[in-house]
Design a protein around this motif. Structure first.
Motif: not given
Ligand code: CA
Ligand code: CA
Ligand code: CA
Ligand code: CA
Length: 695
Positions: A601, A599, A558-560
């Protein structure tokens, strides 16, 4: 003739030798001795120098001879280019007549002479007159929407005295107005002094293109009654329109006129009017900010370039013409807009606004003013004209309640070119308050011109610029609604702005001094006084809803990472994300809007069962805030496996179950797997072993 001459000679001889009393009566009746009297000519028609005389008039004069002698009279004119006799009379005292067929052109000056002689003495009189103008004359009595409510306050001044300002009919278009409809109705009164009008045409100007220039085009309809022609022009596009009227009379003389605006009573200068159609009407909506209006001045004087500069044809002003302004939806600049008068000042809503029918139930006023005869506690009269004909009545009886009567701010400022006082330093006062209307009043695109806000007091000056900002809001919502809004995100809610700090709810720096309303209010300087500023006192940027949630398990891939960031000044923020352990930058999200999510990544997969610590730094023009840190703990691909680093049979069954349901790609079927269509225990061990090996 010879007999007559001989008779006269005989009579003259007799008269010289015989006393007249001796002569018999029949001779007296036919013989008048010339005693030296001179003929006179009087009572000419047309009277000398007169104008607007009909064509080929019957000329007349009265000839008198003092002695009663018979006179010979010659009539001459130079209408053919040289003086030529065109008539001849022999007359005793009395009126004589002649006509001249050459006196038949319009607007022409004709010279004529009468020469009366009694045979001994003569007299010559010379006269002139000017024939009438036989061109059709126009009076455009209506150009607008006859079905529309409202219209401008006044008609064009034309030749009326300055004080006579007739009100326009309902529906009359003011100059440069924007209309939602796509048609106009034109009525023109055409007259002709000496003959009948035979043809009248409307020529339509579409932006820069003349349309429908030929008569009887189907694009419009012409109705004739008496001397009024009415045109219904329909199916117009979204352009600026104007028109000309052209007419011909039965003498085949033609004339034309344009739909124009006269710029002053003393200067016969005009410019073409226009109207724009097809605009989508707006609805007043507080949250759209389209209920905000700012004060602008519009000069109009008896001299150019300001003569009748107002769109609604108010005419010219007696003085400097600064008593009327416009309310526009654009912010003013640095220049001081000022309206002023010894009696009252007012401002009209911009004619280019096109709106749906809208009820007006209150108006919030925020105006900078100076009045030499009033104090802070005097209420400034304020109102609207519910119909244009009620304007004065409404002004005399403003219906209002107010939240406050004191000036809420005062600024001493040097102002140039103010009327009625000269350049100088003025103590300008700010009054800011809400007026509720107890009378139902609604406006439409065509009646918006009537919405006029006025103040009536002595020697009032009202000013506005970007720092001394005078503005109005139509239809302010209720207090509960206002308390839930911070429309300009400056940290003060709209209720506080309107009724506590008296600042603009849609501008974060009302007085344009570089310090926000919120900050001025926090630090104690006046948010309405641009000469009063203080060092900014900021609150802190705040962060909420980190993802992944602190100390939670997250999937290895999960790169967020994201988080909601806010600040009380509502500024945009640059948000930087760091690994807390070594301070290395993970990534950044720039120009993040207040109260939204920043946000990034993560550029790799997490190691299983490792913990990662991250934090952020928020930077804006007013903030440089760093957060604490949050922890990310990476877990296996299958988050429902017990995370104690051991594999139990139940885990294996989950693993195999997950494996078998993952889509059955061929890569999973190994050559050493004895796969016979059923899953045996050894198959499971191979499967699990393969699963575990894959990572
Ligand atoms: Ca605010
Ligand atoms: Ca504000
Ligand atoms: Ca400020
Ligand atoms: Ca200030």
């Amino acid at each position: 003739m010879k007999i007559l001459v001989k008779l006269i000679i005989i009579m003259l001889i007799l008269s010289s030798i015989v006393p007249s009393s001796v002569l018999g009566a029949p001779i007296v009746c036919t013989f008048t001795p010339n005693l030296g009297g001179t003929p006179t000519i009087s009572d000419e028609y047309p009277s000398n120098t007169t104008s607007n005389i009909e064509f080929t008039p019957q000329l007349s004069v009265i000839c008198n001879d003092q002695d009663g002698n018979t006179m010979t009279v010659n009539w001459s004119s130079n209408s053919s280019g040289e003086w030529v006799v065109f008539g001849y009379n022999v007359t005793t005292n009395g009126t004589i007549y002649q006509t001249n067929a050459n006196f038949s052109n319009e607007s022409t000056r004709y010279y004529w002479r009468v020469n009366a002689s009694d045979g001994t003495n003569y007299i010559v009189e010379e006269y002139y007159f000017t024939t009438l103008a036989d061109l059709p004359q126009f009076n455009i009595t209506f150009a607008g929407n006859p079905y529309g409510y409202g219209g401008p306050l006044y008609l064009p001044p034309y030749d009326l005295a300055d004080d006579v300002k007739p009100l326009a009919d309902e529906g009359y278009y003011t100059n440069a107005s924007h209309q939602s409809v796509t048609f106009m109705n034109v009525t023109v009164n055409v007259t002709d002094e000496s003959s009948d009008v035979s043809e009248v045409w409307l020529h339509l100007l579409n932006e820069t293109t003349w349309e429908n220039a030929t008569p009887n085009n189907t694009g419009y309809q012409m109705i004739f009654y008496n001397n009024n022609w009415t045109y219904n022009v329909t199916e117009l596009g979204n352009y600026n329109y104007s028109f000309d009227i052209w007419a011909n009379d039965t003498r085949n003389n033609s004339n034309t006129t344009s739909w124009e605006k006269r710029v002053g009573p003393d200067e016969f200068t005009y410019y073409r009017r226009y109207v724009s159609f097809g605009y989508a009407p707006e609805t007043f909506n507080y949250t759209n900010e389209n209920t905000n209006f700012y004060l602008f001045a519009e000069r109009y004087t008896t001299s150019r370039p300001w003569a009748d500069g107002l769109h609604h044809d108010q005419g010219t002003d007696h003085g400097d013409g600064k008593d009327t302004g416009y309310l526009l939806q654009t912010l003013p600049g640095e220049d001081i807009e000022n309206i002023s008068c010894a009696g009252y000042v007012g401002a009209l809503v911009d004619e280019t606004l096109t709106i749906n029918q809208t009820d007006v139930f209150n108006v919030y006023q925020h105006t900078w003013w100076n009045g030499s005869g009033i104090s802070y506690n005097d209420e400034l009269l304020f109102g609207y004209n519910s119909t244009k004909r009620d304007l004065i009545t409404t002004l005399d009886n403003p219906e209002q309640t107010s939240y406050g009567t004191n000036a809420v701010s005062n600024v001493s400022v040097y102002l140039e070119d103010l009327y009625p006082v000269d350049n100088g330093t003025y103590n300008m006062h700010l009054t800011s308050r809400l007026y509720n209307s107890s009378t139902e009043f609604n406006v439409t695109s065509n009646s918006i011109y009537q919405l006029m806000l006025m103040w009536e007091t002595y020697n009032l000056i009202v000013v506005s610029n970007r720092s001394l900002l005078s503005w109005f809001i139509i239809n302010v919502p209720d207090n509960t609604t206002l308390q839930d809004l911070d429309s300009d995100s400056d940290g003060l809610n709209d209720y506080e702005e309107l009724y506590v700090t008296f600042t603009h709810p849609f501008l974060d720096d009302t007085d344009y001094d570089g310090v926000s309303d919120y900050s001025e209010n926090n630090s104690g300087s006046d948010p309405n006084n641009y000469t009063d500023t203080s060092e900014p006192v900021y609150g802190s940027a705040t962060f909420s809803n980190p993802y992944p949630e602190n100390n939670s398990w997250t999937n290895y891939n999960d790169s967020d990472i994201n988080i909601t960031v806010s600040n009380p000044l509502g500024e945009e923020m640059d948000v930087y994300f760091y690994w807390f352990n070594n301070g290395s930058l993970i990534g950044s999200d720039l120009s993040v809007t207040n109260n939204t999510v920043a946000n990034i990544t993560v550029p790799f997969n997490y190691e299983f069962y490792q913990q990662y610590y991250w934090n952020i730094t928020v930077v804006s023009s007013s903030y440089n805030n760093q957060s604490g840190n949050w922890t990310i703990q990476a877990e296996s691909e299958h988050p429902d496996i017990d995370r104690d680093y051991k594999c139990y049979p139940s885990d294996l069954s989950i693993l195999v179950g997950n494996y078998m349901t993952e889509g059955g790609a061929p890569r999973w079927i190994r050559s050493d797997l004895n796969f016979d269509g059923a899953i045996n225990p050894q198959d499971l061990s191979i499967l699990v072993g393969h699963y575990m090996e894959e990572f």
